[in-house]
Design an enzyme around this catalytic site. Sequence first.
Site, PDB file in Angstrom:
ATOM      1  N   ASN A 131       0.839  -1.196   0.000  1.00  0.00           N
ATOM      2  CA  ASN A 131       0.000   0.000   0.000  1.00  0.00           C
ATOM      3  C   ASN A 131       0.869   1.239   0.000  1.00  0.00           C
ATOM      4  O   ASN A 131       1.872   1.310   0.716  1.00  0.00           O
ATOM      5  CB  ASN A 131      -0.924   0.011   1.219  1.00  0.00           C
ATOM      6  CG  ASN A 131      -1.773   1.259   1.291  1.00  0.00           C
ATOM      7  OD1 ASN A 131      -1.529   2.142   2.108  1.00  0.00           O
ATOM      8  ND2 ASN A 131      -2.768   1.359   0.426  1.00  0.00           N
ATOM      9  N   GLU A 191      -0.944   0.494  -5.252  1.00  0.00           N
ATOM     10  CA  GLU A 191      -1.022   1.700  -6.081  1.00  0.00           C
ATOM     11  C   GLU A 191       0.079   1.761  -7.136  1.00  0.00           C
ATOM     12  O   GLU A 191      -0.066   2.468  -8.143  1.00  0.00           O
ATOM     13  CB  GLU A 191      -0.984   2.952  -5.201  1.00  0.00           C
ATOM     14  CG  GLU A 191      -2.259   3.202  -4.408  1.00  0.00           C
ATOM     15  CD  GLU A 191      -2.352   2.404  -3.129  1.00  0.00           C
ATOM     16  OE1 GLU A 191      -3.377   2.529  -2.430  1.00  0.00           O
ATOM     17  OE2 GLU A 191      -1.395   1.653  -2.820  1.00  0.00           O
ATOM     18  N   ASP A 238      -4.457  22.180   7.462  1.00  0.00           N
ATOM     19  CA  ASP A 238      -4.873  21.132   6.529  1.00  0.00           C
ATOM     20  C   ASP A 238      -5.500  21.717   5.275  1.00  0.00           C
ATOM     21  O   ASP A 238      -5.468  22.925   5.042  1.00  0.00           O
ATOM     22  CB  ASP A 238      -5.823  20.148   7.229  1.00  0.00           C
ATOM     23  CG  ASP A 238      -5.553  18.721   6.793  1.00  0.00           C
ATOM     24  OD1 ASP A 238      -5.491  18.469   5.582  1.00  0.00           O
ATOM     25  OD2 ASP A 238      -5.394  17.846   7.663  1.00  0.00           O
TER      26      ASP A 238
END
Length: 416
Positions: A131, A191, A238
């Site tokens: 991952n 991925e 963020d």
Amino acid sequence: MFNFKQALEKLDEKGRLERIPEKVTLAGISDRIKSSDKALLFEATGTEYNVASNVCTRDNFCVLFDMDWKELQSKVAKAMDHPIQPVIVDEWPFEEVDLDLRKLPILKYYSSDPGPYITSGVFITECKQRNLSYHRILVKGKDTATTRICHRHTWECYTKNNRNIDVAICIGLDPALLFAAAISTKEPMDETAIAGGFYGTPVKMIRMKNGISVPRCAEIVLLGKLTAQQDEEGPFVDITGTYDLIRQQPLLKITKILKQKNPIYYALIPGRGEHSFLMGFGKLPLIYKELKKICQLNDLAFTDGDINWLGCSVSIEKHDDNEPKKIIETTLNAHKSLKHVFVFDDDIDITNAHDRSWAFTTRFQADKDVYTYPDSPGSSLDPSSEPGDDRRKTCKTGFDCTIPMSKDKKDFQKIK
């Protein structure tokens, strides 16, 4: 395929990269990044690393891959359906450097940052399934840091293995790997195979001594362990440009630092364009794939004020007045953090704020064209949402801005 340096070279050839040869402090780099929309390469940082930023944008990706935006979305979605597994190669392009994170040009981006943050680090874990995913890293010492781990695949791997796992963290990758690492698939998926499917050829990987394989193209590789110890992480600016919560997060112990020859450090500024683009780009293929199953999709884009996370617009060739509601619910289900979905006819350019506002004003009636979903699990990054057990609670809303099938379309056309 590109390595990170080759991607920068192509952006340079296309006039999309600004080189900064003069000496600059790390604080000066951060300020310069925030004030520029161009890709930047700092060539005199006071360290042995050049620093690049503003690389992952919509326009840059279209230039890098020689595609328009719709072609790019379609090709990524197809790559997810036709992945090509990576290959392990017997090559070693890295050299080991001093085990001291403080010798890397890791930036503080905002005065409120509690310390320097690695924001472009792609974590690689191998728990049955490889991952790749992004997790921000707050540097605490020469070989220690805390890292924010969202409750997805890396967290599952971590908790299933007594909160003690080996990790590799890559900084500066092929741009297809950069966007693939941002994709949040429903089921665990390698991925690197998405990037391979995108290019039509396997990604070359190198096996590290801790058993984890990393892309050969990585500019910098940090090897280490996520431990059961915790320490404070945050405050962090963020994607919404607001502070995320301060949390107790896993302590990361770095055991080795590797680099390519003449390495380039990738500085990804949080709460701005690149951060927003990558997070949104990681969700668009998932929405795209689901909508293609149920409607004649014309275009899809995040349209919530440079955030690329809480709201998106869809344009369709409409055949039925029931379609917009189904599209709204499918879109919200494909991306759980979404808050608002707008559905438009295919004559509306959803990337143009004026077009969207015009259609919203002339084709939408609030008493029959709005769908609300109160008390829904939403995004922890939405400051207007309410506390929840895992996700925060919000009222999700869909807006049908399409022409009713019973009306004459000529009455709704904008005269040019």
